[in-house]
Scaffold this active site. Structure first.
Site, short mmCIF file in Angstrom:
data_model
loop_
_atom_site.label_atom_id
_atom_site.label_comp_id
_atom_site.label_asym_id
_atom_site.label_seq_id
_atom_site.Cartn_x
_atom_site.Cartn_y
_atom_site.Cartn_z
N ASP A 98 75.21 41.28 70.22
CA ASP A 98 75.01 40.39 71.36
C ASP A 98 76.17 39.42 71.51
OD1 ASP A 98 72.70 41.58 72.07
OD2 ASP A 98 71.35 39.99 71.34
N GLU B 278 77.43 30.14 71.86
CA GLU B 278 76.29 30.99 72.19
C GLU B 278 75.00 30.37 71.64
OE1 GLU B 278 76.47 34.73 70.19
OE2 GLU B 278 74.51 35.37 70.90
#
Ligand code: 0RA
Length: 671
Positions: free
Chosen positions: A537, A460
């Site tokens: 997230d 990520e």
């Protein structure tokens, strides 16, 4: 031969050394057998799959399976599964109680064999119709005993109680009689051996609760109570009993979906087939068949099948029989009722869209095949299931003409969508980004071309991606950075993920293709590691990726190629001492370590992977010698898929609650 089995391992070795001619007749493999449970302790993975947390929980399933067998034999109805302080597991049933009679020759109690003889009770015995004996299950209580620091069994029978105790598989207290009892039953308690389970001997309540709920769905005679008593002040407990069997299972799985047919289609019946037994005689065998299904307005297929309570992830003849009958009956009904226009047809694929189904059969002699031994190989089962379910489906359609029409309409929609999609795919195939190298991929590939050695990290964020690229071992580790923000749009349609450049790069890098075109043998990496920040997230991205794999590349999960990396949450440092903590508990433990206790140590909390430099990222999360990777199982991906539905679905309230609950809870990734 039989008599020699009574020798202890030590006696056998001594006999061999002294050149005892009798003992010399044995070759090495036979000596292994003579050593009883030792092979289990030498190679635990062979018996329970692994010595990690999954293998640890196998111990519970093994013991519970025995009680389930007693219930299926018609003698028990209630099973109590407790996690006690110190992670002791205790399983109690109200069956007949294990046999306590003393064998006239060996002078040993009959139950002792159940715990000390490998495979005793695990195999199919003639007459005992539904013994669990699938895959890694049914290896028996002796394996649990061998891998337990201690195990105690207490039997209530004949108005008395009997107890025997073992340590690491060896009898330490002969069976003795004590106390009276006004009921019958068996209680087995054990403590997993830390010498075997190096990673952890801590049981997960959720894992056990879910499994027991599933067992209750699959065996409607059972009531199962699960209790976590590790915190004596706050016991947690759940009780499961489902009179409706797998019908209630489907109801449960459909509860968050918009259903199409209100009544669940259900059958519960017995099929018979003929077999030649050991004496060469033709004998009739029975197979119990229980199936429930319901359509919803979604696009997923949730078909789960079981044989003797074992989840057959890879399907097999029972699933094939069900799918065959489902298509046959829908097609026939549509034709008979003139619901098909010219050129319209219903294929096997069309009837699966938006389907929730449970297929549970109980077979006296199942053959498990496939990569993970979770595919039913008994071909006689297909016609039995096809006929049993076909009849139920036919009856349902006849009795529910409105639902029947809606279901056919839905199948035709799926059929049209499928034909259009194929046309579109064929038209764009040449231009398809998947087939060309025109992608602007950020993949930093590894040098190895051997998939069994190659790993790909899905990372990520660009900054963490950069650190990972610098820190990795480029011989076998590939890095693909994924821009989180792009993926984490609220209410993104999964199909939209396919338009995302990084996801396309990922599909291209993996090499298997997706959906119908998926081919596991083309996988370029056999480890695909999701590495996201330990925040909300990051969790969303992880859920999205797992959902994506679950729906489009399920074979990767089934093959065990998908992993989630566990980055540390804290760094603790004093002078030259430096440690990483992966949980709050671990940090607390480190603070008490003499290296740090009463010192002015520094603690850094990692808010994201990007805060780590390449060397730190390598050391904590990528170095095979020190990293923690969690392999994703199909159940985990299934849960991710359901969570994804909830997060992306129309209902706002559950999403809000979820986000609030998880906002401050960085380590709560339920995988
Ligand atoms: C074989 C014979 C009998 C009982 C059992 C096995 C038995 C095994 C387990 C394992 C867990 N719970 C169990 N309960 C019973 C007894 C046969 C008889 O009473 O005649």
């Amino acid at each position: 031969m039989e008599e020699n089995k009574e020798l202890t391992a030590k006696e056998v070795e001594e006999a061999l050394q002294q050149g005892n001619p009798d003992a010399n007749e044995y070759d090495a493999s036979e000596i292994k057998i003579l050593k009883g449970l030792e092979p289990v302790r030498e190679r635990p993975g062979m018996y329970i799959g692994s010595t990690g947390v999954t293998g640890l929980h196998h111990l519970v399933w093994e013991i519970v399976d025995n009680s389930v067998d007693e219930a299926l034999a018609g003698y028990a109805s209630h099973i109590l599964v407790e996690i006690l302080p110190d992670n002791v597991i205790s399983v109690t049933d109200d069956g007949r109680g294990m046999p306590v009679d003393i064998h006239p020759e060996t002078k040993r109690p009959a139950l002792e064999a159940i715990f000390t003889v490998l495979h005793a009770g695990g195999k199919f015995e003639e007459g005992s119709a539904y013994k669990v004996s699938g895959g890694l299950h049914g290896v028996g209580a002796s394996v649990v005993n061998a891998l337990s620091e201690w195990l105690e069994v207490t039997v209530s029978r004949n108005g008395k109680q009997y107890t025997e105790r073992f340590e690491r598989g060896i009898v330490v207290n002969d069976m003795y009689e004590h106390d009276t009892s006004d009921h019958t039953g068996t209680k087995v308690s054990f403590k997993a051996d830390y010498e075997i389970f190096h990673d952890t001997t801590v049981f997960d309540y959720e894992t056990i609760r879910k499994r027991m709920q599933e067992t209750a769905f699959l065996n409607s005679v059972l009531t199962i109570t699960v209790v976590d008593r590790r915190d004596p002040e706050n016991p947690i407990s759940n009780e499961y009993h489902y009179d409706g069997g797998v019908k209630e299972y489907v109801e449960f799985l459909s509860s968050k979906k918009n259903i199409v047919n209100k009544d669940i289609i259900y059958t519960n019946t017995i099929g018979t087939y003929e077999e030649t037994n050991q004496e060469g005689k033709q004998v009739k065998r029975q197979v119990a068949i229980e199936i429930a299904m319901q359509y919803n307005d979604g696009y997923n297929t949730d078909v789960y099948s079981f044989v003797n309570n074992v989840n057959t992830h890879e399907g097999g003849y029972h699933e094939a029989g069900f799918k065959m009958a489902l298509q046959r009956e829908l097609k026939k009904y549509a034709e008979d009722n003139k619901l098909l226009k010219k050129d319209e047809e219903i294929t096997g694929e069309d009837v699966l869209e938006g389907l929730v189904a449970i297929i549970s059969i109980k077979h006296p002699n199942p053959q498990f095949e496939g990569q993970t031994k979770s595919k039913l190989g008994n071909s006689e089962v297909r016609p039995l299931v096809s006929q049993a379910f076909g009849e139920a489906m036919k009856r349902y359609l006849a009795e529910h003409p409105n639902d029947a029409k809606t279901i056919i309409e839905k199948c035709l929609l799926a059929s049209r969508a499928r034909i259009n999609a194929r046309k579109a795919r064929e038209a764009t195939r040449r231009k398809s980004p998947l087939d060309s190298l025109m992608l602007n991929s950020k993949l930093a590939d590894c040098r190895s071309k051997d998939p069994s050695l190659s790993e790909m990290y899905l990372v990520e964020g660009d900054s963490a991606g950069g650190s990972a690229k610098s820190g990795r071992n480029s011989n076998y580790q590939a890095i693909l950075p994924l821009r989180g923000k792009v993926l984490n749009v609220q209410k993104v349609q999964l199909a939209r993920a396919l338009e995302n450049n990084e996801i396309l790069s990922m599909i291209q890098a993996i090499g298997t293709g997706i959906g119908e075109d998926f081919d596991l043998s083309k996988a370029r990496y056999q480890k695909i590691v999701i590495m996201t920040d330990a925040d909300v997230d990051g969790e969303h991205i992880c859920i999205l990726l797992l959902t994506f794999f679950f729906r489009f590349m399920r074979g990767l999960i089934e093959a065990g190629y998908i992993y989630v990396a566990k980055p540390p949450l804290f760094k603790i440092q004093f002078g030259k001492s430096l440690d990483y903590a992966y949980s709050d508990e671990q940090l607390e433990q480190l603070k008490r370590d003499p290296k740090y206790a009463n010192k002015r140590f520094e603690i850094q909390r990692y808010k994201g992977l990007g805060e780590m430099d390449p060397a730190q990222l390598w050391e904590t999360t990528m170095d095979p010698a020190t990293r923690t990777l969690v392999r994703v199982h199909l159940e985990d991906a299934m849960i991710a898929d359901q969570t994804f539905e909830m997060l992306m679905g129309e209902e706002v309230e559950p999403r809000k609650v979820y986000i609030q609950e998880h906002a401050n809870d960085a380590s709560n990734l339920d995988i």
